[in-house]
Design an enzyme around this catalytic site. Sequence first.
Site, short mmCIF file in Angstrom:
data_model
loop_
_atom_site.label_atom_id
_atom_site.label_comp_id
_atom_site.label_asym_id
_atom_site.label_seq_id
_atom_site.Cartn_x
_atom_site.Cartn_y
_atom_site.Cartn_z
N GLU A 12 0.85 -1.20 0.00
CA GLU A 12 0.00 0.00 0.00
C GLU A 12 0.88 1.24 0.00
O GLU A 12 1.97 1.21 0.55
CB GLU A 12 -0.83 0.09 1.30
CG GLU A 12 -1.61 -1.12 1.65
CD GLU A 12 -2.19 -1.01 3.08
OE1 GLU A 12 -2.04 0.05 3.73
OE2 GLU A 12 -2.78 -2.00 3.51
N LYS A 59 2.52 4.53 1.28
CA LYS A 59 2.75 5.07 2.62
C LYS A 59 2.39 6.55 2.57
O LYS A 59 3.10 7.36 1.98
CB LYS A 59 4.21 4.88 3.04
CG LYS A 59 4.47 5.38 4.45
CD LYS A 59 5.85 4.99 4.92
CE LYS A 59 6.10 5.39 6.36
NZ LYS A 59 5.90 6.82 6.62
N ASP A 94 1.93 10.33 3.51
CA ASP A 94 2.76 11.24 4.29
C ASP A 94 1.84 12.27 4.96
O ASP A 94 1.74 13.41 4.55
CB ASP A 94 3.77 11.93 3.36
CG ASP A 94 4.89 12.57 4.16
OD1 ASP A 94 4.95 12.35 5.38
OD2 ASP A 94 5.71 13.28 3.54
N TYR A 143 -7.64 8.53 4.93
CA TYR A 143 -7.59 7.18 4.39
C TYR A 143 -7.39 6.19 5.53
O TYR A 143 -6.49 6.36 6.36
CB TYR A 143 -6.44 7.03 3.39
CG TYR A 143 -6.79 7.60 2.03
CD1 TYR A 143 -7.27 6.77 1.02
CD2 TYR A 143 -6.68 8.96 1.78
CE1 TYR A 143 -7.63 7.28 -0.21
CE2 TYR A 143 -7.03 9.49 0.55
CZ TYR A 143 -7.50 8.65 -0.44
OH TYR A 143 -7.85 9.15 -1.66
N LYS A 153 10.89 2.97 1.79
CA LYS A 153 10.79 4.40 1.49
C LYS A 153 11.26 4.70 0.06
O LYS A 153 12.08 3.98 -0.50
CB LYS A 153 11.65 5.20 2.47
CG LYS A 153 11.28 5.02 3.93
CD LYS A 153 10.02 5.76 4.32
CE LYS A 153 10.23 7.24 4.46
NZ LYS A 153 10.76 7.67 5.73
N CYS A 164 39.01 33.38 13.53
CA CYS A 164 37.56 33.37 13.67
C CYS A 164 36.94 34.50 12.85
O CYS A 164 37.35 35.66 13.00
CB CYS A 164 37.19 33.51 15.14
SG CYS A 164 35.43 33.79 15.40
N CYS A 211 35.59 37.30 15.36
CA CYS A 211 36.39 38.12 16.27
C CYS A 211 37.87 38.18 15.87
O CYS A 211 38.65 38.89 16.50
CB CYS A 211 36.28 37.60 17.70
SG CYS A 211 37.11 36.03 17.94
N CYS A 245 36.79 28.48 17.76
CA CYS A 245 37.39 29.76 18.08
C CYS A 245 37.82 29.70 19.55
O CYS A 245 37.04 29.30 20.41
CB CYS A 245 36.37 30.89 17.88
SG CYS A 245 36.88 32.42 18.66
N CYS A 267 34.74 36.51 22.15
CA CYS A 267 34.31 36.46 20.74
C CYS A 267 32.86 36.93 20.68
O CYS A 267 31.99 36.37 21.34
CB CYS A 267 34.43 35.04 20.22
SG CYS A 267 33.62 34.81 18.63
S1 IVH Z 1 0.35 0.55 8.84
C1 IVH Z 1 1.88 -0.93 12.85
N1 IVH Z 1 -0.09 1.59 6.52
O1 IVH Z 1 3.55 5.37 8.53
C2 IVH Z 1 1.35 -0.76 11.50
N2 IVH Z 1 1.01 2.91 8.14
O2 IVH Z 1 5.59 4.32 11.21
C3 IVH Z 1 0.48 0.38 11.40
N3 IVH Z 1 1.53 5.17 7.39
O3 IVH Z 1 2.96 6.65 11.53
C4 IVH Z 1 0.83 1.27 10.34
N4 IVH Z 1 0.70 4.98 5.39
O4 IVH Z 1 0.92 6.58 10.23
C5 IVH Z 1 0.43 1.78 7.73
N5 IVH Z 1 -0.58 2.40 4.41
C6 IVH Z 1 -0.06 2.59 5.63
C7 IVH Z 1 0.52 3.80 6.02
C8 IVH Z 1 1.06 3.92 7.29
C9 IVH Z 1 1.30 5.78 6.23
C10 IVH Z 1 2.23 5.80 8.51
C11 IVH Z 1 1.73 5.52 9.86
C12 IVH Z 1 2.94 5.51 10.74
C13 IVH Z 1 4.07 5.55 9.79
C14 IVH Z 1 5.03 4.41 9.99
#
Ligand code: IVH
Length: 676
Positions: free
Chosen positions: A120, A122, A124, A234, A323, A417, A420, A433, A439
Amino acid sequence: MTRPEAKKRVEQLAQEIRDHDVRYYAHDHPTISDAAYDRLLRELIELEERYPDLRAADSPTLRVGGALRAAFQKVPHVRPMLSLDSLMSSDEVREFDARVRKALGTDEGLFAEAITYVAEPKFDGLSIELVYEDGVLARASTRGSGELGEDVSENVRTIRAVPLRLADDGPAAGRRGVLSVRGEALMPLPAFEALNASLISAGEEPFANARNAAAGAVRQLDPSITASRKLDFYAYDIMSGGGVIATQKEMLEALGGWGFHVEKNVKRCAGIEQAIAFHAELGGMRDALRYEIDGVVFKLDRRDWQEALGMRSRSVRWAVAFKFPPRVEVTKVLDIVVQVGRTGKLTPVALLQPVDVSGVTVSRATLHNQDEIDRKDVRIGDTVRVRRAGDVIPEVVEVMKDRRPRGTAPFELPRKCPACGGQVERAGAYHLCTNGLSCPAQLERHTTHFVSRGAMDIVGLGDRTVRQLLDKKLVRDLADIYRLTAIDLSGLEGFAEKSIENLMAAIESSKRPRLDRFLFALGIEHVGETVARLLANQFGAVDPLFEADLEDLQRIKGIGPEVAQSVFDFFRSARNRRVLARLKTAGVKPLHERRSKAPQTFAGETMVFTGTLDNMPRPEAQRRAEQAGATITASVSKKVTLVVAGPGAGSKLGEAGRLGIRVIDEAAFLKRLGDS
Ligand code: IVH
């Protein structure tokens, strides 16, 4: 108080606070102490809470960040909100897969089985827990420490993607009892851009990225502002409840059925290689998405296996975040300047042709020290790649040597420096320094620290005033502050009769500081408020510190060798001894109260304070606890018996939870102290 009276008072307070804001921010010239300001603000908050319709659209309470965060209640999560380990390369991901297979034993036997993962995006954004009771949204909280979050229910209710009541299409079990759903609140990029455009046109500071904007919106005190910020939500995890759901994929379907937004770009992958390929695919789509993502999360699909793998202290073993590489841009080094820090450390900084790196304009990058410069061979005129990883200070990744113009020279830190002209010496990786408090760069930072709140607390001596005093050579060391005369001050910009009188009074009344605050004010390296208190309790006065040897210092519980060395060096330095002697002659007499006759309600407790407190500054609370018999330490260990946690408490709270140490909030602390 009657309503008309309240109305009048609200208006009066708002005006008064605005006036103080102008004096503080615009004129650098506050006329009341921070504590007095906080009292006004708190009174206004309380009145507005009692009469919400009296809160003006431009009330100063809406603007305040830190001070007001206290308005959110702390709430425990149904289950701890754990985090994910971050991985940066596909090899690390393969190692993760190998660990999973080993733990599950799927490699044994005749048929080695590929593990099914769900991949899935991640998001932000800001992680939120939603708690439903019998299908109705009961509470929403931020992740906070993982164990305790901030109750942001009212604000989250304004997010249209958050169902207030679960829809009927999901499993019926979700509508019975307690269901805890985890997901991400985020600001879609079009809304983020529009918000920043409007902030800029109103002359305000734009947000650095969509995550900060989302976090700001969720933590607004006024839910109507959250509502106007067009957040999305989400859902991706059920932390508790919801009935029997066998797989991650089915869980997402259940969440969708109950009316949550769930991400469509999710893939069920047979084996880790498919998951890695999906990461590459999403990486390519990243810029086309409606919101920011910073990687891909791989989760074991089977929930019984998730359960079987369990967790480490803060993160789960059944999922990882792969990441995306940080965004890197190319730009030019226009110049390299050298900054001098409070401790005399010289830091080279590259001034760059401004460049946008994933939404943030970068115009400076730290070069750390001479070794780093040598390693990367960064020169003025070079074309470089710069990187911004999360909120870390931008840095130069590498020089594009093929684009180096002719006639450049390797950069070397100066021997003198830049502030000074004093001698510069190398100490390990750093250049320092050696001119100490002579200074100006060091003196300026020392002086602003010395006079600040929590230190000598000289109200009216703001940064700009300090700079003027140094420029005019009215202050050459800390003791000179106590020799200032009204005539000296009358030569400064922005000072008139009344403000001169106020500042002279403030300087005078700072002459009897608490010993620990005085020690903290001296700006000794590694000596924060806690160490200062330990020293004060141990020595009871300044003079014995001149005689203390290294062993005496190291014997103090809570003080390590590095800190002891730094304290020792400070009191041995002839220059510092001179300044301290002059402070004494000027009439500065730190006082130390030995444990008082206060009721010993905390006798025998070893306590840690974390987070902010509403009713008094933390050092004050620590002092009161000490007077009531407690021993205060800085970090959580097995010896600690009690933790007092306020808003913003961080890892210490988690550590306390793990060690099973009792945690109380400020109200409970005050009650036991005997305050109402
Ligand atoms: S699962 C323990 N799924 O990423 C598992 N986390 O530390 C629960 N995050 O703060 C997290 N997208 O808020 C999961 N599709 C996703 C996510 C997700 C973003 C965030 C989550 C957490 C950080 C990872």
